[in-house]
Scaffold this motif. Structure first.
Motif, PDB file in Angstrom:
ATOM      1  N   VAL A  73       0.907  -1.311  -0.147  1.00 56.04           N
ATOM      2  CA  VAL A  73      -0.030  -0.098  -0.071  1.00 56.04           C
ATOM      3  C   VAL A  73       0.832   1.153   0.070  1.00 56.04           C
ATOM      4  O   VAL A  73       0.707   2.231  -0.613  1.00 56.04           O
ATOM      5  CB  VAL A  73      -0.857   0.133   1.157  1.00 56.04           C
ATOM      6  N   SER A  74       2.023   1.236   0.838  1.00 57.12           N
ATOM      7  CA  SER A  74       2.609   2.257   0.969  1.00 57.12           C
ATOM      8  C   SER A  74       3.579   2.501  -0.452  1.00 57.12           C
ATOM      9  O   SER A  74       3.595   3.831  -0.809  1.00 57.12           O
ATOM     10  CB  SER A  74       3.992   2.208   2.102  1.00 57.12           C
ATOM     11  N   ARG A  75       3.800   1.361  -0.970  1.00 61.75           N
ATOM     12  CA  ARG A  75       4.621   1.768  -2.222  1.00 61.75           C
ATOM     13  C   ARG A  75       3.340   2.323  -3.563  1.00 61.75           C
ATOM     14  O   ARG A  75       3.899   3.225  -4.371  1.00 61.75           O
ATOM     15  CB  ARG A  75       5.019   0.277  -2.829  1.00 61.75           C
ATOM     16  N   LEU A  76       2.488   1.932  -3.366  1.00 60.53           N
ATOM     17  CA  LEU A  76       1.327   2.515  -4.481  1.00 60.53           C
ATOM     18  C   LEU A  76       1.238   3.871  -3.899  1.00 60.53           C
ATOM     19  O   LEU A  76       0.905   4.899  -4.986  1.00 60.53           O
ATOM     20  CB  LEU A  76       0.109   1.545  -4.212  1.00 60.53           C
ATOM     21  N   ASN A  77       0.987   4.144  -2.748  1.00 64.23           N
ATOM     22  CA  ASN A  77       0.793   5.613  -2.408  1.00 64.23           C
ATOM     23  C   ASN A  77       1.774   6.495  -2.628  1.00 64.23           C
ATOM     24  O   ASN A  77       1.572   7.641  -2.975  1.00 64.23           O
ATOM     25  CB  ASN A  77       0.452   5.701  -1.002  1.00 64.23           C
ATOM     26  N   VAL A  78       2.999   6.118  -2.315  1.00 61.83           N
ATOM     27  CA  VAL A  78       4.178   6.913  -2.514  1.00 61.83           C
ATOM     28  C   VAL A  78       4.471   7.240  -4.029  1.00 61.83           C
ATOM     29  O   VAL A  78       4.899   8.397  -4.310  1.00 61.83           O
ATOM     30  CB  VAL A  78       5.440   6.320  -2.023  1.00 61.83           C
ATOM     31  N   ARG A  79       4.153   6.390  -4.908  1.00 59.56           N
ATOM     32  CA  ARG A  79       4.305   6.677  -6.241  1.00 59.56           C
ATOM     33  C   ARG A  79       3.013   7.717  -6.830  1.00 59.56           C
ATOM     34  O   ARG A  79       3.508   8.615  -7.716  1.00 59.56           O
ATOM     35  CB  ARG A  79       4.123   5.334  -7.370  1.00 59.56           C
ATOM     36  N   GLN A  80       1.871   7.616  -6.315  1.00 56.53           N
ATOM     37  CA  GLN A  80       0.926   8.517  -6.717  1.00 56.53           C
ATOM     38  C   GLN A  80       1.268   9.915  -5.832  1.00 56.53           C
ATOM     39  O   GLN A  80       1.124  11.055  -6.972  1.00 56.53           O
ATOM     40  CB  GLN A  80      -0.492   8.389  -6.124  1.00 56.53           C
ATOM     41  N   SER A 240       7.369  13.446   2.455  1.00 53.63           N
ATOM     42  CA  SER A 240       7.502  12.999   3.532  1.00 53.63           C
ATOM     43  C   SER A 240       6.241  13.295   4.458  1.00 53.63           C
ATOM     44  O   SER A 240       5.646  12.634   5.127  1.00 53.63           O
ATOM     45  CB  SER A 240       8.853  12.986   4.422  1.00 53.63           C
ATOM     46  N   LEU A 241       6.068  14.644   4.534  1.00 54.49           N
ATOM     47  CA  LEU A 241       4.864  15.256   5.309  1.00 54.49           C
ATOM     48  C   LEU A 241       3.396  14.667   4.709  1.00 54.49           C
ATOM     49  O   LEU A 241       2.684  14.452   5.591  1.00 54.49           O
ATOM     50  CB  LEU A 241       5.005  16.676   5.203  1.00 54.49           C
ATOM     51  N   ALA A 242       3.510  14.502   3.336  1.00 60.56           N
ATOM     52  CA  ALA A 242       2.424  14.126   2.927  1.00 60.56           C
ATOM     53  C   ALA A 242       2.197  12.546   3.259  1.00 60.56           C
ATOM     54  O   ALA A 242       0.929  12.069   3.340  1.00 60.56           O
ATOM     55  CB  ALA A 242       2.279  14.047   1.328  1.00 60.56           C
ATOM     56  N   MET A 243       3.230  11.782   3.443  1.00 63.51           N
ATOM     57  CA  MET A 243       3.243  10.420   3.696  1.00 63.51           C
ATOM     58  C   MET A 243       2.749  10.179   5.295  1.00 63.51           C
ATOM     59  O   MET A 243       2.819   9.168   5.541  1.00 63.51           O
ATOM     60  CB  MET A 243       4.495   9.762   3.378  1.00 63.51           C
ATOM     61  N   GLY A 244       2.736  11.138   6.163  1.00 61.15           N
ATOM     62  CA  GLY A 244       2.494  11.174   7.519  1.00 61.15           C
ATOM     63  C   GLY A 244       3.386  11.653   8.554  1.00 61.15           C
ATOM     64  O   GLY A 244       3.313  11.542   9.688  1.00 61.15           O
ATOM     65  N   ALA A 245       4.686  11.849   7.957  1.00 61.63           N
ATOM     66  CA  ALA A 245       5.680  12.047   8.600  1.00 61.63           C
ATOM     67  C   ALA A 245       5.599  13.558   9.367  1.00 61.63           C
ATOM     68  O   ALA A 245       5.062  14.584   8.695  1.00 61.63           O
ATOM     69  CB  ALA A 245       7.215  12.135   8.072  1.00 61.63           C
TER      70      ALA A 245
END
Length: 271
Positions: A73-80, A240-245
């Motif tokens: 899931v993380s891989r798919l989201n980070v690409r988008q 990174s912030l968009a990913m939740g960091a």
């Protein structure tokens, strides 16, 4: 279709859907398999880490399923999520932009935007490269445990005169990368290709990918790379912030505190 594999997944899926631990008898009834077959499959899953014995002859699915599911899931989201940042970097630098993840000592190219210049660095989407001598690879590897470095560099091939192929040299390089939050490839894989990349952290403050640029040495010298670095780091931070960091997690990324205890500002569905 391999029937033995189907049977194994049936047991694992029934166990994963159950809200309570299940015994061999219940699993046998739920899958239509014999008890001896179920017991044998459970022992295999326990050895592989996918199932745990919960006592009283019952079993439950372990968090390993969640771990690998989260990676997908993380891989798919980070690409988008990364695409707008990659487009910005491509526009600003006019060089090839990469999004990569680390897999068993290698870089896997998840996405790329080709340079608009007639002479450009060649990479293949979905292709792989040695992590210890590429910019995105070093940007991720530097934030891993030193034990990972040792395994990765155990039989490191020397590709050019600038390849960093020993743990001692990489330790010095990793320290610099963690301080700067970016890595430079000085022609370490291909002598005529240079690059720069920064790490991407998820909601747990863990580095899960890297974003970077690469181009021919005739156009990207050390001074040019240092000029580009703030833009690459800025895009990596935004992603990174968009990913939740959290801001705090990003600021201490690579410090002993972040490596020992990840920090998150909020729950994140892809983490």
């Amino acid at each position: 279709m391999d029937k033995s594999v189907v049977k194994a997944f049936n047991v694992l899926e029934v166990l994963a859907r159950s809200e309570i631990p299940m015994g061999v008898t219940a699993l046998s009834e739920g899958t239509g398999l014999g008890k001896s077959n179920v017991h044998r499959l459970l022992q295999t899953f326990i050895e592989l880490g996918y199932v745990e014995a919960s006592g009283s002859g019952n079993y439950r699915a372990s968090l390993r399923l969640w771990e690998y599911g989260s990676l997908v899931v993380s891989r798919l989201n980070v690409r988008q999520m990364a695409r707008p940042m990659m487009e910005d970097l491509a526009r600003i630098t006019r060089e090839t932009v990469h999004l990569s993840e680390l897999q068993r000592g290698e870089v896997l190219y998840l996405d790329k935007i080709e340079s608009s210049e007639p002479v450009r660095a060649y990479t293949q989407l979905g292709g792989r490269a040695p992590a210890y001598c590429t910019a995105t690879g070093k940007a991720m590897l530097a934030f891993e445990d030193p034990g990972v470095w040792r395994n990765t560099l155990a039989d490191a091939e020397v590709f050019t005169q600038k390849t960093i192929s020993t743990v001692e040299r990489f330790e010095t390089e990793a320290s610099r990368i963690r301080t700067q939050k970016y890595a430079i490839n000085r022609g370490e894989w291909r002598a005529d290709v240079l690059g720069l990349a920064a790490p991407i952290a998820d909601g747990n403050g863990k580095v899960v990918a890297a974003i970077g640029i690469s181009g021919p040495a005739s156009r990207l010298d050390a001074q040019e790379l240092e000029t580009i670095a703030p833009n690459v780091v800025s895009q990596a931070k935004q992603l990174s912030l968009a990913m939740g960091a959290s801001e705090q997690a990003w600021e201490i990324l690579g410090s002993s505190a972040s490596l020992s205890k990840p920090i998150s500002s909020r729950a994140h569905s892809a983490a």
